[in-house]
Motif scaffolding. Sequence first.
Motif, short mmCIF file in Angstrom:
data_model
loop_
_atom_site.label_atom_id
_atom_site.label_comp_id
_atom_site.label_asym_id
_atom_site.label_seq_id
_atom_site.Cartn_x
_atom_site.Cartn_y
_atom_site.Cartn_z
N ASN B 143 -6.59 58.70 67.69
CA ASN B 143 -7.00 58.66 68.94
C ASN B 143 -8.38 59.14 69.09
N HIS B 144 -9.36 58.49 70.09
CA HIS B 144 -10.56 58.68 70.38
C HIS B 144 -10.79 59.99 71.08
N GLU B 145 -9.86 60.52 71.87
CA GLU B 145 -10.05 61.63 72.62
C GLU B 145 -9.77 63.03 72.12
N VAL B 146 -8.52 62.76 71.59
CA VAL B 146 -7.87 64.03 70.81
C VAL B 146 -7.80 64.14 69.28
N GLY B 147 -8.04 62.99 68.69
CA GLY B 147 -8.13 62.91 67.10
C GLY B 147 -7.08 62.83 66.46
N THR B 148 -5.82 62.74 67.37
CA THR B 148 -4.42 62.53 66.55
C THR B 148 -4.26 61.23 65.87
N GLU B 149 -3.93 61.35 64.45
CA GLU B 149 -3.58 60.10 63.86
C GLU B 149 -2.13 59.60 64.23
N GLN B 150 -2.27 58.37 64.18
CA GLN B 150 -0.82 57.63 64.65
C GLN B 150 -0.28 56.99 63.27
N PRO B 151 1.04 57.01 63.41
CA PRO B 151 1.93 56.80 62.17
C PRO B 151 1.72 55.21 61.88
N VAL B 152 0.60 54.69 61.69
CA VAL B 152 0.29 53.08 61.37
C VAL B 152 1.11 52.57 60.47
N ALA B 153 1.20 53.01 59.40
CA ALA B 153 2.11 52.27 58.26
C ALA B 153 3.53 52.27 58.80
N GLU B 154 4.30 53.33 59.23
CA GLU B 154 5.55 53.32 59.66
C GLU B 154 5.64 52.09 60.84
N VAL B 155 4.72 52.24 61.77
CA VAL B 155 4.87 51.28 62.92
C VAL B 155 4.58 49.68 62.33
N ALA B 156 3.55 49.63 61.30
CA ALA B 156 3.32 48.34 61.04
C ALA B 156 4.71 47.79 60.08
N GLU B 157 5.26 48.80 59.64
CA GLU B 157 6.83 48.27 58.87
C GLU B 157 7.51 47.72 59.89
N ALA B 158 7.70 48.55 60.92
CA ALA B 158 8.55 48.09 62.04
C ALA B 158 8.18 46.82 62.67
N CYS B 159 7.02 46.60 62.69
CA CYS B 159 6.49 45.39 63.36
C CYS B 159 6.87 44.03 62.41
N ARG B 160 6.50 44.60 61.12
CA ARG B 160 7.10 43.33 60.05
C ARG B 160 8.27 43.04 60.47
N ALA B 161 9.27 44.01 60.33
CA ALA B 161 10.51 43.94 60.39
C ALA B 161 11.02 42.91 61.60
N ALA B 162 10.17 43.14 62.70
CA ALA B 162 10.44 42.38 63.80
C ALA B 162 9.80 41.12 63.88
N GLY B 163 9.03 40.83 62.99
CA GLY B 163 8.04 39.38 62.92
C GLY B 163 7.18 39.57 63.89
N VAL B 164 6.48 40.73 64.51
CA VAL B 164 5.39 41.00 65.45
C VAL B 164 4.20 41.37 64.62
N PRO B 165 2.94 40.68 64.74
CA PRO B 165 1.75 41.04 64.39
C PRO B 165 1.26 42.29 64.94
N LEU B 166 0.84 43.20 64.25
CA LEU B 166 0.33 44.54 64.46
C LEU B 166 -1.27 44.53 64.55
N LEU B 167 -1.94 44.76 65.67
CA LEU B 167 -3.51 44.97 65.60
C LEU B 167 -3.81 46.19 65.60
N VAL B 168 -4.61 47.02 64.78
CA VAL B 168 -4.86 48.21 64.64
C VAL B 168 -6.32 48.44 64.94
N ASP B 169 -6.65 49.26 66.09
CA ASP B 169 -7.94 49.67 66.38
C ASP B 169 -8.29 50.87 65.70
N ALA B 170 -9.17 50.44 64.70
CA ALA B 170 -9.65 51.53 63.70
C ALA B 170 -11.04 52.06 63.95
N ALA B 171 -11.35 51.84 65.37
CA ALA B 171 -12.74 52.36 65.61
C ALA B 171 -13.08 53.81 65.24
N GLN B 172 -12.24 54.74 65.46
CA GLN B 172 -12.57 56.31 65.17
C GLN B 172 -12.29 56.51 63.81
#
Lengths: 454, 454
Positions: B143-172
């Motif tokens: 997150n750009h305001e508070v710095g918290t890292e998101q559980p991207v790898a786990e969410v990406a896995e859930a998205c794969r399982a559901a067949g939904v593409p995941l866009l990751v905003d890696a700006a920070q």
Amino acid sequence: MPYFDAASSAPLHPVARQALQASLDEGWADPARLYREGRRARLLLDAAREAAADAVGCRPDELVFTPSGTRAIHTGISGALAGRRRVGSHLVVSAVEHSAVLHAAEGRPVTEVPVDRWGAVSPGVFGQALREDTALACLQSANHEVGTEQPVAEVAEACRAAGVPLLVDAAQSLGWGPVAGDWSLLTASAHKWGGPAGVGLLAVRKGVRFASQHPADERESGRAPGFENIPAIVAAAASLRAVRDGAREEARRLRALVDRIRASVPELVPDVEVVGDPVRRLPHLVTFSCLYVDGETVLHELDRAGFSVSSGSSCTSSTLTPSHVLRAMGVLSEGNVRVSLPPGTQEADVDRFLEILPGVIADVRGRLGAPVSPGASAGSASLVVDALGRRCPVPVIELAKVIGDVEVGGTVTVLADDEAARLDIPAWCEMRDQEYVGESPVERGTAYVVRRRT
Amino acid sequence: MPYFDAASSAPLHPVARQALQASLDEGWADPARLYREGRRARLLLDAAREAAADAVGCRPDELVFTPSGTRAIHTGISGALAGRRRVGSHLVVSAVEHSAVLHAAEGRPVTEVPVDRWGAVSPGVFGQALREDTALACLQSANHEVGTEQPVAEVAEACRAAGVPLLVDAAQSLGWGPVAGDWSLLTASAHKWGGPAGVGLLAVRKGVRFASQHPADERESGRAPGFENIPAIVAAAASLRAVRDGAREEARRLRALVDRIRASVPELVPDVEVVGDPVRRLPHLVTFSCLYVDGETVLHELDRAGFSVSSGSSCTSSTLTPSHVLRAMGVLSEGNVRVSLPPGTQEADVDRFLEILPGVIADVRGRLGAPVSPGASAGSASLVVDALGRRCPVPVIELAKVIGDVEVGGTVTVLADDEAARLDIPAWCEMRDQEYVGESPVERGTAYVVRRRT
């Protein structure tokens, strides 16, 4: 090494370089922030906007900076169309607009206004294309491939009378001077005048209905989302001012060099057509087409000789179709060469170009077996030449080789599937004073019929 | 002068400056042209793409350069949605995405996945939000305001399982390291890691359905129309490599400085809440909120003292609403200060910041008449405080002033129309161990009821 393709991109102007370097230290912060680094960035951005607006001839709050000329066109067209959604969605454009304009218009009802053999629209014809449901008209200030200036002021008047906003793509001309006439929107691109890449201009006059089609964003009045590229913007504005300061003198100088090319090429090289308006044109740009050569080889040979030029020939395009500009003008596209001189071009470089050009063209013609002079003997009443599967300039070369083998009044039918033949066979007839009878479809291609007149 | 707002824009990295200057001479021509200037530009562009793709962890032909991170997000979202038009148009995003993501999602069916008090989504909850008609999911890497890292790898896995593409905003985060996990699209912004403005990255994995919504254009695989900004692209790629080379060591160093700020601020300044995950976070960023001060004045006073920071308080936003990130986290927004240290930040500057901060906050509180300590005497059973028309932090100050005037178990009702009160009054109750009863609408505003517990 002389670079003669300023119309694609101009080398960075020294003032642009200085301004860019100076503002790297002052212009990297977010101009929306209120701390000192942000305030400094904001000051630079505001000053650049004032300078650029002054050069465009608009108010600073009418001007936004976009990431490129192409993006300025895309945003300008989509925003103006959305702003006049209730009126309709019809677009009027000239047939020789930049592809960025034509692509942005795709999928809408569009009227393409034809151009004359010089590449210019007629204000009367343009005006007649405006309809009740016309949301926007687009006209370039000058053509990017042949240099012809368009009658923007007259067209703007016709648009005003019809209540239709006019967007002027000034990419090729803004460095030379402001666009005359009462336009509504204007776009431009900094790297065309010696500014850096990454900066376009979009001016939208107050009172013009405009609805940005970008997602909401607070930057650049909501018309150009994303973090502002301030060092490049500063460099763009500073170099625009600098090139404008010297524009009158440089235009005079380059116009003389271009006049020399226009006059010399047809004297030095046989079977050449110089295209574009000889008078109402950009000062630095000249285009000519050479029968019986392919543009790609000519470009390659000129590059080997140290000259960088471009071409609208089909063989130099990824789609293997001739430039839509040459097509709309109905002029020869084969062996097409565009020379656009950057500011500061030396007379000696133009001299050397004129020295080597005849040999380059003669070499390519020799390799392709082009006819040196039309055959004199008369023979059969008609001939068919099969050039199916052969690329430009072969169909025209084959035609020229056999035209002397039919009797006067007899016909040559050329079978070809290369898109350039549709343009180049009629153009050859006009140059050679032969009669172009017409075309008809055949299996796997088209039959072009030419009647021998002389 | 210490600049502590790297999360907005980082000062230009020396490597970026060198690369930019070096490529101004080589990278100004059109890389689509075949002459030597064009070939040189193409070589630079290709090399930059390889370097950037290597840092992202994708193939060069999966990566395009856009004019900014915002444009990369806009293009990525619109292109991915269009590519999956047949599936549906539903979007899943975290509630704390950058506004560029949320604005690009406007007008579509969107599920905003809530975050916990640290600002992170739960992979399970995120996965449950994915539907049959979900075309795309979006999650920031951090997150750009508070710095918290998101559980991207786990969410990406859930998205794969559901067949939904995941866009990751890696700006920070991209300057600190590649994004882990099996994402489908990734976006980033060069000026966040010390590259120049004017360059964003958009990676689209092979096999991800994608249909660019821009008008046709041959550049950057049709995904980023307009003339390429090659000198800036070269500088972006070179500086990404440079910051990555030093990332591990610099992250360790800055993490220690941020840890010191996280630990010291609550000791030095009373009534402060440090927000964001204390462990799973960006190394260089810390955010805290201070009761009884307005963010704008704090920013101004820190700027006067030589420190550039930013804030998510309502008074520092053009819409006068608190940051949507703080709102989604349910944490205090008044007196919010974000400190994000650029690489190279000196320990002495952090020390000085911690020295002056208590005085700055105390001064602002003094001027606003903030309560020094809660009143001890007990009085009436209930009180009503009218703070209608008063801006943050006044409603909370007025509440704090009178809470001691009601008996334990009694209530204070605050009438307020400032949007920040909805967030800050419950947050104050949590910090002060008072009971937040709830809110109800009143004429011209809202009544917030607080019961005195201690």
